[in-house]
Design a protein around this motif. Structure first.
Motif, PDB file in Angstrom:
ATOM      1  N   VAL A 196      21.742 -27.449  11.171  1.00 50.23           N
ATOM      2  CA  VAL A 196      22.763 -27.185  12.189  1.00 50.23           C
ATOM      3  C   VAL A 196      23.490 -25.878  11.886  1.00 50.23           C
ATOM      4  O   VAL A 196      23.745 -25.068  12.793  1.00 50.23           O
ATOM      5  N   ILE A 197      23.814 -25.656  10.616  1.00 52.92           N
ATOM      6  CA  ILE A 197      24.496 -24.416  10.215  1.00 52.92           C
ATOM      7  C   ILE A 197      23.622 -23.210  10.551  1.00 52.92           C
ATOM      8  O   ILE A 197      24.103 -22.187  11.039  1.00 52.92           O
ATOM      9  N   ALA A 198      22.311 -23.321  10.280  1.00 52.56           N
ATOM     10  CA  ALA A 198      21.391 -22.219  10.591  1.00 52.56           C
ATOM     11  C   ALA A 198      21.363 -21.937  12.079  1.00 52.56           C
ATOM     12  O   ALA A 198      21.332 -20.780  12.511  1.00 52.56           O
ATOM     13  N   GLY A 199      21.373 -23.006  12.896  1.00 53.18           N
ATOM     14  CA  GLY A 199      21.397 -22.826  14.344  1.00 53.18           C
ATOM     15  C   GLY A 199      22.679 -22.168  14.818  1.00 53.18           C
ATOM     16  O   GLY A 199      22.657 -21.267  15.670  1.00 53.18           O
ATOM     17  N   LEU A 200      23.807 -22.596  14.258  1.00 51.14           N
ATOM     18  CA  LEU A 200      25.098 -22.012  14.625  1.00 51.14           C
ATOM     19  C   LEU A 200      25.206 -20.569  14.144  1.00 51.14           C
ATOM     20  O   LEU A 200      25.796 -19.719  14.812  1.00 51.14           O
ATOM     21  N   LEU A 201      24.612 -20.283  12.964  1.00 48.04           N
ATOM     22  CA  LEU A 201      24.583 -18.906  12.466  1.00 48.04           C
ATOM     23  C   LEU A 201      23.809 -18.030  13.452  1.00 48.04           C
ATOM     24  O   LEU A 201      24.223 -16.909  13.749  1.00 48.04           O
ATOM     25  N   GLY A 202      22.693 -18.570  13.969  1.00 47.67           N
ATOM     26  CA  GLY A 202      21.931 -17.839  14.972  1.00 47.67           C
ATOM     27  C   GLY A 202      22.726 -17.619  16.248  1.00 47.67           C
ATOM     28  O   GLY A 202      22.611 -16.577  16.886  1.00 47.67           O
ATOM     29  N   ALA A 203      23.572 -18.597  16.598  1.00 46.74           N
ATOM     30  CA  ALA A 203      24.348 -18.514  17.836  1.00 46.74           C
ATOM     31  C   ALA A 203      25.453 -17.462  17.784  1.00 46.74           C
ATOM     32  O   ALA A 203      25.881 -16.970  18.829  1.00 46.74           O
ATOM     33  N   ILE A 204      25.910 -17.120  16.596  1.00 52.22           N
ATOM     34  CA  ILE A 204      27.008 -16.144  16.491  1.00 52.22           C
ATOM     35  C   ILE A 204      26.524 -14.756  16.106  1.00 52.22           C
ATOM     36  O   ILE A 204      27.312 -13.831  15.989  1.00 52.22           O
ATOM     37  N   THR A 205      25.206 -14.597  15.902  1.00 53.74           N
ATOM     38  CA  THR A 205      24.674 -13.282  15.561  1.00 53.74           C
ATOM     39  C   THR A 205      24.062 -12.658  16.808  1.00 53.74           C
ATOM     40  O   THR A 205      23.187 -13.248  17.423  1.00 53.74           O
ATOM     41  N   PRO A 206      24.509 -11.453  17.195  1.00 45.45           N
ATOM     42  CA  PRO A 206      24.025 -10.824  18.431  1.00 45.45           C
ATOM     43  C   PRO A 206      22.678 -10.139  18.252  1.00 45.45           C
ATOM     44  O   PRO A 206      22.526  -8.943  18.482  1.00 45.45           O
ATOM     45  N   PHE A 207      21.672 -10.901  17.800  1.00 43.02           N
ATOM     46  CA  PHE A 207      20.358 -10.330  17.540  1.00 43.02           C
ATOM     47  C   PHE A 207      19.404 -10.640  18.678  1.00 43.02           C
ATOM     48  O   PHE A 207      19.444 -11.722  19.261  1.00 43.02           O
ATOM     49  N   CYS A 208      18.494  -9.706  18.966  1.00 41.40           N
ATOM     50  CA  CYS A 208      17.391  -9.983  19.872  1.00 41.40           C
ATOM     51  C   CYS A 208      16.230 -10.507  19.031  1.00 41.40           C
ATOM     52  O   CYS A 208      16.343 -10.635  17.807  1.00 41.40           O
ATOM     53  N   PHE A 252      13.106 -23.276   3.875  1.00 43.68           N
ATOM     54  CA  PHE A 252      12.150 -22.830   4.889  1.00 43.68           C
ATOM     55  C   PHE A 252      12.521 -23.359   6.276  1.00 43.68           C
ATOM     56  O   PHE A 252      12.520 -22.616   7.258  1.00 43.68           O
ATOM     57  N   GLY A 253      12.826 -24.643   6.370  1.00 43.04           N
ATOM     58  CA  GLY A 253      13.155 -25.238   7.657  1.00 43.04           C
ATOM     59  C   GLY A 253      14.359 -24.592   8.303  1.00 43.04           C
ATOM     60  O   GLY A 253      14.361 -24.324   9.509  1.00 43.04           O
ATOM     61  N   THR A 254      15.390 -24.325   7.511  1.00 41.69           N
ATOM     62  CA  THR A 254      16.604 -23.709   8.055  1.00 41.69           C
ATOM     63  C   THR A 254      16.346 -22.254   8.461  1.00 41.69           C
ATOM     64  O   THR A 254      16.926 -21.775   9.450  1.00 41.69           O
ATOM     65  N   MET A 255      15.482 -21.571   7.728  1.00 48.15           N
ATOM     66  CA  MET A 255      15.122 -20.207   8.122  1.00 48.15           C
ATOM     67  C   MET A 255      14.435 -20.200   9.482  1.00 48.15           C
ATOM     68  O   MET A 255      14.678 -19.327  10.318  1.00 48.15           O
ATOM     69  N   MET A 256      13.569 -21.187   9.696  1.00 50.24           N
ATOM     70  CA  MET A 256      12.866 -21.260  10.973  1.00 50.24           C
ATOM     71  C   MET A 256      13.823 -21.598  12.113  1.00 50.24           C
ATOM     72  O   MET A 256      13.688 -21.081  13.222  1.00 50.24           O
ATOM     73  N   VAL A 257      14.805 -22.462  11.844  1.00 49.91           N
ATOM     74  CA  VAL A 257      15.818 -22.763  12.863  1.00 49.91           C
ATOM     75  C   VAL A 257      16.539 -21.477  13.257  1.00 49.91           C
ATOM     76  O   VAL A 257      16.747 -21.199  14.445  1.00 49.91           O
ATOM     77  N   PHE A 258      16.911 -20.671  12.267  1.00 50.49           N
ATOM     78  CA  PHE A 258      17.578 -19.398  12.555  1.00 50.49           C
ATOM     79  C   PHE A 258      16.670 -18.476  13.357  1.00 50.49           C
ATOM     80  O   PHE A 258      17.107 -17.833  14.321  1.00 50.49           O
ATOM     81  N   ILE A 316      14.776 -29.320  15.679  1.00 49.02           N
ATOM     82  CA  ILE A 316      13.634 -30.236  15.547  1.00 49.02           C
ATOM     83  C   ILE A 316      12.399 -29.495  15.044  1.00 49.02           C
ATOM     84  O   ILE A 316      11.675 -29.964  14.161  1.00 49.02           O
ATOM     85  N   ALA A 317      12.164 -28.298  15.585  1.00 47.56           N
ATOM     86  CA  ALA A 317      10.993 -27.523  15.191  1.00 47.56           C
ATOM     87  C   ALA A 317      11.090 -27.069  13.733  1.00 47.56           C
ATOM     88  O   ALA A 317      10.106 -27.152  12.985  1.00 47.56           O
ATOM     89  N   GLY A 318      12.272 -26.585  13.333  1.00 51.66           N
ATOM     90  CA  GLY A 318      12.445 -26.157  11.942  1.00 51.66           C
ATOM     91  C   GLY A 318      12.225 -27.298  10.967  1.00 51.66           C
ATOM     92  O   GLY A 318      11.533 -27.142   9.946  1.00 51.66           O
ATOM     93  N   TYR A 319      12.800 -28.455  11.272  1.00 51.73           N
ATOM     94  CA  TYR A 319      12.644 -29.641  10.420  1.00 51.73           C
ATOM     95  C   TYR A 319      11.170 -30.073  10.358  1.00 51.73           C
ATOM     96  O   TYR A 319      10.638 -30.353   9.278  1.00 51.73           O
ATOM     97  N   SER A 320      10.503 -30.097  11.514  1.00 58.42           N
ATOM     98  CA  SER A 320       9.114 -30.554  11.583  1.00 58.42           C
ATOM     99  C   SER A 320       8.176 -29.615  10.825  1.00 58.42           C
ATOM    100  O   SER A 320       7.286 -30.070  10.090  1.00 58.42           O
ATOM    101  N   LEU A 321       8.365 -28.303  10.999  1.00 59.57           N
ATOM    102  CA  LEU A 321       7.496 -27.342  10.324  1.00 59.57           C
ATOM    103  C   LEU A 321       7.645 -27.426   8.808  1.00 59.57           C
ATOM    104  O   LEU A 321       6.664 -27.271   8.067  1.00 59.57           O
ATOM    105  N   GLU A 322       8.882 -27.697   8.358  1.00 61.38           N
ATOM    106  CA  GLU A 322       9.088 -27.843   6.911  1.00 61.38           C
ATOM    107  C   GLU A 322       8.390 -29.101   6.402  1.00 61.38           C
ATOM    108  O   GLU A 322       7.699 -29.060   5.365  1.00 61.38           O
ATOM    109  N   LYS A 323       8.524 -30.208   7.113  1.00 66.02           N
ATOM    110  CA  LYS A 323       7.897 -31.460   6.689  1.00 66.02           C
ATOM    111  C   LYS A 323       6.368 -31.376   6.732  1.00 66.02           C
ATOM    112  O   LYS A 323       5.680 -32.042   5.950  1.00 66.02           O
ATOM    113  N   LEU A 324       5.829 -30.558   7.642  1.00 64.35           N
ATOM    114  CA  LEU A 324       4.382 -30.396   7.759  1.00 64.35           C
ATOM    115  C   LEU A 324       3.816 -29.386   6.761  1.00 64.35           C
ATOM    116  O   LEU A 324       2.604 -29.146   6.740  1.00 64.35           O
TER     117      LEU A 324
END
Length: 303
Positions: free
Chosen positions: A58-70, A88-94, A131-139
């Motif tokens: 969730v923190i990674a997602g919120l970090l992505g939401a406040i960064t003005p990146f394309c 790895f999973g949190t990086m993918m969420v970001f 969901i995708a970040g969590y799943s990719l890490e578990k896989l």
């Protein structure tokens, strides 16, 4: 002949614009990441984005939401997270959330489509990213990161002098690392910009609106797939989508186009080849396309 000349002119203009913009963004963001790494130790980043109890995702997602990146300018920040050995999973969420939920897109969404649609978009983008970040890490998809992506490039051209001055002039040292990193991804960056600019110049909006009209039962997946090769700035993707809707594009297809174009681009995919193996790139594209299509159909059903 005149139309062809205009298309070439648009492609060349877009190439020049993106080449300058993305070069500046890449160097600036890479340097900022280097500065942050001077003050925030890798262990701290690992602790924040560890993914324990789901908080890191969730923190990674919120970090992505406040960064003005394309989609492309997210890459240097991702490289910094890799070298800091964040989860790895949190990086993918970001990676998924940052270009989709940046403040510019959310603000324009609210102004153009209203609060309800904006909330729907935010929930879908955030939810699928987590969901995708969590799943990719578990896989076990972490194994598809290239080994060299973890290695910080060494400064070149200054020999032992840089080492002697590092404690005195660390800003210069960070710049040498930033420049070395930029030279490594430059071929990927320019190649992606060239391909994206050609598609931008030679794909008319009339074609997109016809292919993704209300009369086409496959409008949503068509819009999602068309959106990915296009590199559209956050400031342009919402007004362009509104114009396409006025030309007859279904609202669900508009949602799919926005997610496809903002969440990924041909330039970003080419840049990701410097970090990921083909299996990981395929997984990345699958997530973005799935998010775009599911959001488009659900949007059409709800609204």
């Amino acid at each position: 002949m005149n139309i062809t000349f205009e298309m070439v002119q648009e492609s060349l203009g877009m190439f020049a614009f993106l080449a300058v913009e993305l070069t500046i963004l890449f160097l600036l963001i890479s340097y900022m990441v280097g500065v942050l790494q001077e003050y925030i130790p890798p262990a701290k980043i690992q602790a924040i984005l560890s993914g324990k109890n789901g908080k890191g995702y969730v923190i990674a997602g919120l970090l992505g939401a406040i960064t003005p990146f394309c989609s492309c300018s997210t890459i240097p920040f991702l490289k910094g997270l890799l070298r800091a050995k964040a989860g790895f999973g949190t990086m993918m969420v970001f990676l998924f959330a940052s270009p989709l939920l940046n403040p510019i897109i959310i603000g324009l969404f609210a102004v153009t489509f209203g609060l309800q649609v904006t909330v729907f978009y935010f929930v879908m983008a955030m939810g699928v990213s987590v969901i995708a970040g969590y799943s990719l890490e578990k896989l076990g998809f972490e194994r598809f990161i290239k080994a060299e992506a973890y290695i910080e490039p060494k400064a070149t051209g200054c020999g032992s002098v840089c080492g002697e001055q590092a404690s005195v002039n660390k800003w210069k040292s960070i710049w040498h690392v930033t420049w070395a990193d930029f030279k490594k991804v430059l071929p990927y960056l320019m190649g992606g910009i060239a391909l994206g600019s050609l598609i931008y110049g030679f794909m008319p909006t009339e074609f997109v609106s016809v292919m993704a009209s209300d009369d086409n039962p496959f409008a949503v997946p068509v819009a999602a797939i068309i959106g990915i090769p296009l590199y559209i700035r956050a400031e342009a993707v919402i007004p362009l989508s509104a114009a396409l809707a006025a030309k007859g594009m279904s609202l669900g297809a508009v949602m799919a186009l926005i997610i496809g174009s903002a969440g990924a681009s041909l330039t970003e995919v080419i840049l990701l080849k410097s970090i990921f193996k083909n299996q990981m790139i395929a997984a990345f594209l699958t997530v973005i396309i799935t998010m775009a299509i599911s959001s488009g159909y659900l949007y059409g059903y709800v609204f």
